[in-house]
Design an enzyme around this catalytic site. Structure first.
Site, PDB file in Angstrom:
ATOM      1  N   GLY A  50     -27.296  59.463  49.510  1.00 39.69           N
ATOM      2  CA  GLY A  50     -27.344  59.179  48.002  1.00 39.69           C
ATOM      3  C   GLY A  50     -27.759  57.388  48.068  1.00 39.69           C
ATOM      4  O   GLY A  50     -27.773  56.704  48.900  1.00 39.69           O
ATOM      5  N   GLN A  55     -31.392  49.439  45.598  1.00 43.47           N
ATOM      6  CA  GLN A  55     -30.937  49.578  46.326  1.00 43.47           C
ATOM      7  C   GLN A  55     -32.120  49.570  47.684  1.00 43.47           C
ATOM      8  O   GLN A  55     -32.829  49.016  49.101  1.00 43.47           O
ATOM      9  CB  GLN A  55     -30.745  50.551  47.559  1.00 43.47           C
ATOM     10  CG  GLN A  55     -28.624  50.627  46.938  1.00 43.47           C
ATOM     11  CD  GLN A  55     -27.534  51.757  47.949  1.00 43.47           C
ATOM     12  OE1 GLN A  55     -27.842  52.869  47.280  1.00 43.47           O
ATOM     13  NE2 GLN A  55     -26.936  51.629  49.241  1.00 43.47           N
ATOM     14  N   CYS A 103     -21.977  53.092  52.705  1.00 40.06           N
ATOM     15  CA  CYS A 103     -23.153  52.406  52.116  1.00 40.06           C
ATOM     16  C   CYS A 103     -24.230  52.306  52.452  1.00 40.06           C
ATOM     17  O   CYS A 103     -23.749  51.031  53.639  1.00 40.06           O
ATOM     18  CB  CYS A 103     -22.489  51.876  51.066  1.00 40.06           C
ATOM     19  SG  CYS A 103     -23.908  51.350  49.583  1.00 40.06           S
ATOM     20  N   LEU A 104     -25.240  53.052  52.460  1.00 38.45           N
ATOM     21  CA  LEU A 104     -26.899  52.489  53.143  1.00 38.45           C
ATOM     22  C   LEU A 104     -26.545  50.643  53.084  1.00 38.45           C
ATOM     23  O   LEU A 104     -27.471  50.102  53.903  1.00 38.45           O
ATOM     24  CB  LEU A 104     -27.761  53.125  53.023  1.00 38.45           C
ATOM     25  CG  LEU A 104     -27.391  54.837  53.198  1.00 38.45           C
ATOM     26  CD1 LEU A 104     -28.711  55.033  52.617  1.00 38.45           C
ATOM     27  CD2 LEU A 104     -27.763  54.685  54.764  1.00 38.45           C
ATOM     28  N   HIS A 145     -20.444  56.515  43.297  1.00 37.03           N
ATOM     29  CA  HIS A 145     -20.694  55.303  43.581  1.00 37.03           C
ATOM     30  C   HIS A 145     -21.773  54.835  43.154  1.00 37.03           C
ATOM     31  O   HIS A 145     -22.652  53.433  43.735  1.00 37.03           O
ATOM     32  CB  HIS A 145     -20.923  55.949  45.317  1.00 37.03           C
ATOM     33  CG  HIS A 145     -21.424  55.263  46.226  1.00 37.03           C
ATOM     34  ND1 HIS A 145     -20.305  54.774  47.268  1.00 37.03           N
ATOM     35  CD2 HIS A 145     -22.592  54.478  46.446  1.00 37.03           C
ATOM     36  CE1 HIS A 145     -21.160  53.687  48.484  1.00 37.03           C
ATOM     37  NE2 HIS A 145     -22.716  53.410  47.654  1.00 37.03           N
ATOM     38  N   GLU A 146     -23.107  56.145  43.235  1.00 39.86           N
ATOM     39  CA  GLU A 146     -24.528  55.570  42.297  1.00 39.86           C
ATOM     40  C   GLU A 146     -24.332  54.731  41.368  1.00 39.86           C
ATOM     41  O   GLU A 146     -25.639  53.739  40.719  1.00 39.86           O
ATOM     42  CB  GLU A 146     -25.542  56.860  42.446  1.00 39.86           C
ATOM     43  CG  GLU A 146     -25.175  57.186  44.028  1.00 39.86           C
ATOM     44  CD  GLU A 146     -25.693  55.975  44.990  1.00 39.86           C
ATOM     45  OE1 GLU A 146     -26.318  55.733  45.232  1.00 39.86           O
ATOM     46  OE2 GLU A 146     -25.358  57.050  47.270  1.00 39.86           O
ATOM     47  N   HIS A 149     -23.573  51.252  41.887  1.00 42.14           N
ATOM     48  CA  HIS A 149     -24.308  50.631  42.265  1.00 42.14           C
ATOM     49  C   HIS A 149     -25.632  49.956  41.002  1.00 42.14           C
ATOM     50  O   HIS A 149     -25.825  48.970  41.205  1.00 42.14           O
ATOM     51  CB  HIS A 149     -25.647  51.377  43.461  1.00 42.14           C
ATOM     52  CG  HIS A 149     -25.385  51.348  44.829  1.00 42.14           C
ATOM     53  ND1 HIS A 149     -25.079  50.280  45.115  1.00 42.14           N
ATOM     54  CD2 HIS A 149     -25.379  52.336  45.315  1.00 42.14           C
ATOM     55  CE1 HIS A 149     -24.891  50.441  46.287  1.00 42.14           C
ATOM     56  NE2 HIS A 149     -24.535  51.984  46.775  1.00 42.14           N
TER      57      HIS A 149
HETATM   58 ZN    ZN Z   1     -23.864  52.889  48.189  1.00 41.60          ZN
END
Ligand code: ZN
Length: 171
Positions: A50, A55, A103-104, A145-146, A149
């Site tokens: 995701g 991000q 998480c990226l 999660h997204e 963000h």
């Molecule tokens: Zn993340």
């Protein structure tokens, strides 16, 4: 091929912003259609499941998600490629499931995070249609999660106990 964008890391102020809604009439415009192709290319390049627009340093309520067979998340159910504008979680199940998340924007780390087992999501699709749908399991976890963000939150903010937080290279 769509361009792969740089993913910004925790500490970058845009990741703590509440992102802006995208007006319905803007969604079908070329700028947003091109941007979601770039978000998908970026998610694929990073082998993520995701990605939220902030991000890649864009302060807008846009998320993408997909989980095929994913080396970072072995054994997880597949999630189809989905793109949502202005996603909002309108209901959470009482039942929670605790599982590992990464998480990226916080590369190399994992932590145990409790999430609602199922959620109700309201959002607009890339063709401007409103959807309201129930999601469960890993699919619901990625969405939570997204959506966090684009409200300026990280999974670590949801961890009741930071003692589980670990680097992937920890032994
Ligand atoms: Zn993340």
């Amino acid at each position: 091929m769509a361009q792969v964008l740089p993913i910004v890391k925790i500490g970058t102020p845009v990741l703590r912003c509440r992102c802006a809604e995208v007006p319905l009439q803007e969604i079908k415009k070329g700028i947003h259609q091109a941007f979601i192709r770039e978000m998908i290319a970026t998610m694929h390049e990073a082998a993520g499941v995701g990605l939220a627009a902030n991000q890649v340093a864009v302060n807008k309520k846009i998320i993408v998600l997909e989980c095929k067979k994913n080396a970072r998340y072995p054994g997880k159910e597949a999630v189809p490629l989905e793109v949502y504008f202005n996603p909002e979680i309108t209901a959470y199940s009482k039942e929670q499931i605790t599982d590992w998340e990464g998480c990226l924007s916080i590369p190399g780390y994992r932590g145990l995070v409790p999430r609602a087992a199922s959620i109700q999501l309201e959002a607009l699709t890339p063709d401007g249609k409103k959807i309201e749908k129930k999601f469960e399991g890993f699919h619901a976890r990625i969405l939570q999660h997204e959506v966090d963000h684009i409200q300026g939150l990280f999974y670590v903010d949801r961890m009741p106990d930071l003692k589980s937080w670990r680097h992937l290279e920890a032994s």
